[in-house]
Design an enzyme around this catalytic site. Sequence first.
Site, PDB file in Angstrom:
ATOM      1  N   GLU A  33     -13.515  -2.975  11.205  1.00  0.00           N
ATOM      2  CA  GLU A  33     -13.437  -2.170   9.986  1.00  0.00           C
ATOM      3  C   GLU A  33     -14.463  -2.596   8.946  1.00  0.00           C
ATOM      4  O   GLU A  33     -15.000  -1.763   8.226  1.00  0.00           O
ATOM      5  CB  GLU A  33     -12.022  -2.287   9.417  1.00  0.00           C
ATOM      6  CG  GLU A  33     -11.789  -1.561   8.121  1.00  0.00           C
ATOM      7  CD  GLU A  33     -10.366  -1.755   7.606  1.00  0.00           C
ATOM      8  OE1 GLU A  33     -10.078  -1.257   6.511  1.00  0.00           O
ATOM      9  OE2 GLU A  33      -9.558  -2.413   8.304  1.00  0.00           O
ATOM     10  N   GLU A  67       0.818  -1.212   0.000  1.00  0.00           N
ATOM     11  CA  GLU A  67       0.000   0.000   0.000  1.00  0.00           C
ATOM     12  C   GLU A  67       0.854   1.266   0.000  1.00  0.00           C
ATOM     13  O   GLU A  67       0.564   2.243   0.672  1.00  0.00           O
ATOM     14  CB  GLU A  67      -0.953   0.001   1.200  1.00  0.00           C
ATOM     15  CG  GLU A  67      -1.955  -1.141   1.171  1.00  0.00           C
ATOM     16  CD  GLU A  67      -2.960  -1.082   2.299  1.00  0.00           C
ATOM     17  OE1 GLU A  67      -4.151  -1.302   2.040  1.00  0.00           O
ATOM     18  OE2 GLU A  67      -2.541  -0.825   3.447  1.00  0.00           O
ATOM     19  N   ASP A 105      -8.400  -9.135   3.396  1.00  0.00           N
ATOM     20  CA  ASP A 105      -8.221  -8.046   4.367  1.00  0.00           C
ATOM     21  C   ASP A 105      -9.340  -8.032   5.391  1.00  0.00           C
ATOM     22  O   ASP A 105     -10.243  -7.187   5.300  1.00  0.00           O
ATOM     23  CB  ASP A 105      -8.154  -6.700   3.635  1.00  0.00           C
ATOM     24  CG  ASP A 105      -7.789  -5.542   4.559  1.00  0.00           C
ATOM     25  OD1 ASP A 105      -7.275  -5.802   5.654  1.00  0.00           O
ATOM     26  OD2 ASP A 105      -8.018  -4.389   4.174  1.00  0.00           O
TER      27      ASP A 105
END
Length: 710
Positions: free
Chosen positions: A402, A300, A374
């Site tokens: 999340e 990332e 993820d």
Amino acid sequence: MLSATLCLAVPSAHAEDGYELWLRYKPIEASRADEYRAHTAELVAPALTPTQRVTREELQRGLQGLSGHVPRASERIASEGAIVVGTPASSRTIADFRQDLSGLGREGYIIRGIHSRGHAATMIAANEDIGALYGAFHFLRLLQTRQSLRDLDIREAPKVKLRVLDHWDNLDRSVERGYAGASIWDWHKLPGWRDPRYTDYARANASIGINGTVLNNVNSNALILTPMYLEKVKALADVFRPWGIRVYLSAHFSAPTEIGGLKTADPLDPEVRKWWKEKAAEIYRYVPDFGGFLVKANSEGQPGPQDYGRTHADGANMLADALAPHGGVVMWRAFVYSHEQPDDRAKQAYDEFVPLDGKFRDNVIVQVKNGAIDFQPREPFHPLFGVMAKTPLMMEFQITKEYLGFATHLAYLGPLYEETLKSDTWAKGRGSTVAKVIDGSLHAHKLTGMAGVANIGVDRNWSGSHFDQANWYVFGRMAWNPEASSQRIANDWVRMTFSNDPAVVEPVVDMMMASREAVVDYMTPLGLHHLMGRGHHYGPGPWVEGGPRADWTSVYYHRADRNGIGFDRSVTGSNAVAQYSPPVAAEFGDVKRVPEKCLLWFHHVPWNYPTRSGRPLWDELVHRYTHGVDEVKRMRGTWAGLEGRVDPERFEQIAAFLSIQQKEAQWWRDASIAYWQSINGLPLPAGYEQPAQSLEFYKALEFPHAPGNG
């Protein structure tokens, strides 16, 4: 700061606001009180070291709150009903049982009824002070959950060495994927002001066996390694030390160029290696028991060894060599993906790390997320757990939700953790579970670990909602023992947090155990994944497409068209199934054998594909979406029935959050169904309601200030 003993007499200014977590030492019922007093009349516990002092104070605090009296503090057993706490070095009584402590290491303990000097007593014994502290918390948990103290014979030791919280906290006090307010670390006021909350944090972690904390975000800032911040890190380490908690730091790989004045961060460059050795030595001068570094590299956009043509092993080993003289470890994350567009992002960690198996230093542990994408509501276990026999692997779970509704959705993550840990990798035949990989027993690794991305902030209830405390709690308990039952842990948590009344315990545990599956159903049923809004990850966004990377979009993962839906990872597609052991690959790769909960993770199937319920796939998807919403309605009804049995402060907030969850579950269901209908053109099966709004309405919603972007 007042000692814990003095604080016993100070009433709380915030009645039942969740600050006490699961350490609510509320008075026990009269029917049980006499038994507990008989077993806790006297406390024989040393207080010569900081850990001994907090152990004795915790027992005094707990026993006063639970039974209404503080046991007499004695130097030796003088009457019936004593509690003897300590180690062979600190207690003559426990020294007689030295052989019984063999094999328990420094953190294990025994809790046992004994007879000494003619009196019956309860012994909490360990090889070192920290083990005695863990034993004291276990003993208090027995009282909190109303267990009998007769004939105790408990022997416990952690199965995992590093049990760590990863804080994705930034130096400006923002928290990436944080839903409980700002970071609890007030860097500006440190080191001068050591907020009492830091002690409460350490105490809560020690109560569930967590022994490490990474203070800063994996998307790190090199400033954390400068003297100004190391003074602040030292202050936190000093607070945590009596509770057995070591501090770790996320290290920015390019720190030598950012704060060191070097022109390169190449891990094979002698000057870079020298810089890291000197930096490590400097850190240990501030924090002699510093745990080591957590590193996110070449992922990332983060810098890493691949920027210089080197491997992950080259980068990790450079840092490991710098830490080795001091006893530190490197936790090197396997959450990586290259700049090139992949055929399947799920395959990238395997492709980069498997060739490096056995090439890492002994003090390196590779930290692997539970699944290959993820932290999705459901993922099959990460294939790396079945193939890297020569390298210690550390589980990384996400505690902060999340992708499971942030702080407002009730989603108890114990079943998610248990589902992953019980998964069979077949690495050495049947029974080669992920848990056995993590605890080192499968491949005889001594360095073992489990990390959890923390859900902690400055909210009074710590985690943004009362039920999210359970995810912190179950993480700690399962890090201690990866084979523990998430339902049993939920039972303990409810008893310690709300009530021992079966009329509360049973329905609340039932809610918790069903909650994660409900979220999966209304968000990502049957193996769908990565369908959330872009960037902030709030709400549904199965239509998300475009942007700098295909694998940052939803359409990349669901591959829906008029003919079908799902990501083909079988031999006819990306062949990601080949990364698993042959028996697992054969199961996942066969559309008729794959667990239906992962069907669309591994296969692209027609909308009319017959599912095991007898319904065609489209009907089954609509059923699952609707069932998820109905489960939330059921949870709301269950909770409403507990009014008067739970304190009003927490009851009202939980009721409000369940209302939010129901509305947002309906939103997920309706927006998702509307989008799929725009693709497949199919009507809803009979008896199911149409989405409340048009697809255009849902797609037009924007949330520029959704929390947690960091």
